[in-house]
Design a protein around this motif. Sequence first.
Motif, short mmCIF file in Angstrom:
data_model
loop_
_atom_site.label_atom_id
_atom_site.label_comp_id
_atom_site.label_asym_id
_atom_site.label_seq_id
_atom_site.Cartn_x
_atom_site.Cartn_y
_atom_site.Cartn_z
N TYR A 201 -14.88 2.91 3.90
CA TYR A 201 -14.03 1.71 4.01
C TYR A 201 -14.69 0.60 4.83
N GLY A 202 -15.92 0.83 5.31
CA GLY A 202 -16.57 -0.13 6.20
C GLY A 202 -16.52 -1.58 5.75
N PRO A 203 -17.04 -1.90 4.56
CA PRO A 203 -17.07 -3.31 4.14
C PRO A 203 -15.68 -3.93 4.00
N PHE A 204 -14.69 -3.13 3.64
CA PHE A 204 -13.32 -3.64 3.52
C PHE A 204 -12.84 -4.21 4.84
N ARG A 205 -13.24 -3.56 5.92
CA ARG A 205 -12.76 -4.03 7.24
C ARG A 205 -13.38 -5.36 7.58
N GLU A 206 -14.59 -5.61 7.11
CA GLU A 206 -15.15 -6.96 7.28
C GLU A 206 -14.35 -7.95 6.42
N ALA A 207 -14.06 -7.53 5.20
CA ALA A 207 -13.34 -8.41 4.28
C ALA A 207 -11.99 -8.84 4.85
N MET A 208 -11.29 -7.89 5.46
CA MET A 208 -9.94 -8.16 5.91
C MET A 208 -9.89 -8.59 7.37
N MET A 209 -11.05 -8.62 8.01
CA MET A 209 -11.11 -8.90 9.44
C MET A 209 -10.14 -7.98 10.18
N SER A 210 -10.13 -6.70 9.76
CA SER A 210 -9.25 -5.72 10.40
C SER A 210 -10.11 -4.58 10.94
N GLY A 211 -9.54 -3.42 11.07
CA GLY A 211 -10.29 -2.29 11.63
C GLY A 211 -9.71 -1.98 12.99
N PRO A 212 -9.57 -0.69 13.31
CA PRO A 212 -8.92 -0.29 14.56
C PRO A 212 -9.69 -0.78 15.79
N GLN A 213 -8.95 -1.30 16.76
CA GLN A 213 -9.57 -1.79 18.00
C GLN A 213 -9.80 -0.66 18.99
N PHE A 214 -9.12 0.46 18.79
CA PHE A 214 -9.39 1.65 19.60
C PHE A 214 -9.18 2.86 18.70
N GLY A 215 -9.82 3.96 19.04
CA GLY A 215 -9.65 5.20 18.28
C GLY A 215 -10.06 5.04 16.83
N ASP A 216 -9.63 5.95 15.99
CA ASP A 216 -9.88 5.82 14.56
C ASP A 216 -8.62 6.23 13.81
N VAL A 268 -2.26 9.50 -12.38
CA VAL A 268 -3.15 9.51 -11.22
C VAL A 268 -4.05 8.27 -11.25
N ALA A 269 -4.13 7.64 -10.09
CA ALA A 269 -5.03 6.49 -9.92
C ALA A 269 -6.13 6.89 -8.94
N ALA A 270 -7.26 6.20 -9.03
CA ALA A 270 -8.32 6.41 -8.04
C ALA A 270 -8.79 5.06 -7.55
N TYR A 271 -9.20 4.99 -6.31
CA TYR A 271 -9.69 3.75 -5.71
C TYR A 271 -11.19 3.89 -5.43
N GLN A 272 -11.98 3.16 -6.21
CA GLN A 272 -13.42 3.08 -5.92
C GLN A 272 -13.55 2.05 -4.80
N VAL A 273 -13.72 2.52 -3.56
CA VAL A 273 -13.52 1.64 -2.41
C VAL A 273 -14.75 0.78 -2.10
N SER A 274 -14.58 -0.06 -1.08
CA SER A 274 -15.59 -1.07 -0.75
C SER A 274 -16.98 -0.48 -0.55
N GLY A 275 -17.09 0.61 0.19
CA GLY A 275 -18.42 1.18 0.47
C GLY A 275 -19.10 1.70 -0.78
#
Length: 324
Positions: A201-216, A268-275
Amino acid sequence: MSHPVERPRRLRNSPTIRNLVREVDLSPDHLILPLFVTWGSGRKEPISSMPGVFRYSLDRLPEILGEAWEAGIRSVLLFGIPQTKDETGSEALNPDGPVPMAIGKIRSLFPDYVIMTDICIDEYTTHGHCGLVCGERIENDPTLDILSKMALLHAQAGADIVAPSDMMDGRVMAIRTLLDRNAFTDTLILSYAVKYASGFYGPFREAMMSGPQFGDRSSYQMDYRGIRDALREARLDAEEGADILMVKPALSYLDIITRVSQTSDLPVAAYQVSGEYSMICAAGQNGWIDQERVMIETLTAIRRAGAQMIVTYFAVAAARLLGR
Ligand code: PBG
């Protein structure tokens, strides 16, 4: 003289025969295009880790909607990036926020698109978690209220399908209950039932300017070493009223797609994610692989594993290649 009795090669001799015996198809009908919608105007911002993917302000959306429609895409999945974030993600409930506004715009310009929306507060919170936070703990039950209100808001704006991606326990039932109570009995729930805590999910977090500020996210997303947990999450979401089950990511989880599609009778759906997208683009740009070929091969493999529909950033490119 000895020769093999079985000759599988005979069936591969001509393209027409290969078509006759082909088991799995990929067409634009199977593809869902994710779109990142942001505030302001005149904005079409590139995401450096996702070549060819942009954040669009409302007024710039029609161009990509038109291109996608032209290519044969009929379904979109919307993600919102709000102007302000806070502890509780309150902008997620703003009727004038990017997602409700985008739904209205799509409905008026392209009434026949199937509109799906991501239901999760991580893009709306300062801490970047998918649930409300108390200290360093994610609060499951208090989060259900905001998630179901967010789903209702999107349904009222005209979404056909709401897609909760937060992985809080019990959210499908909470959303179904509130939708039904407000007469949105036909709004579908596509549940991200099986969502692994993943490095993809790494690139998605850049896209959304999100991502956990602590922990995971490993207290609520799934451990990739597990299978039974996936089947349990899928069963529970089905029991709570999900209409479609999603597995995410896709390529490293083809076995899970197969297992879920064999154990559940829901689509059933599948998500080919950002990475997954970024890896293929990066290797393609370096000339290390044939990007188009690998794109179609991976999407077809996801279908072969058992997914009816695929969320993919390649949707438009793949649809163009496949034709309608
Ligand atoms: C959460 C959400 C995420 C993705 C879709 N919905 C991020 C996460 O769980 O960390 C990832 C999609 C991708 O990587 O393309 N709202």
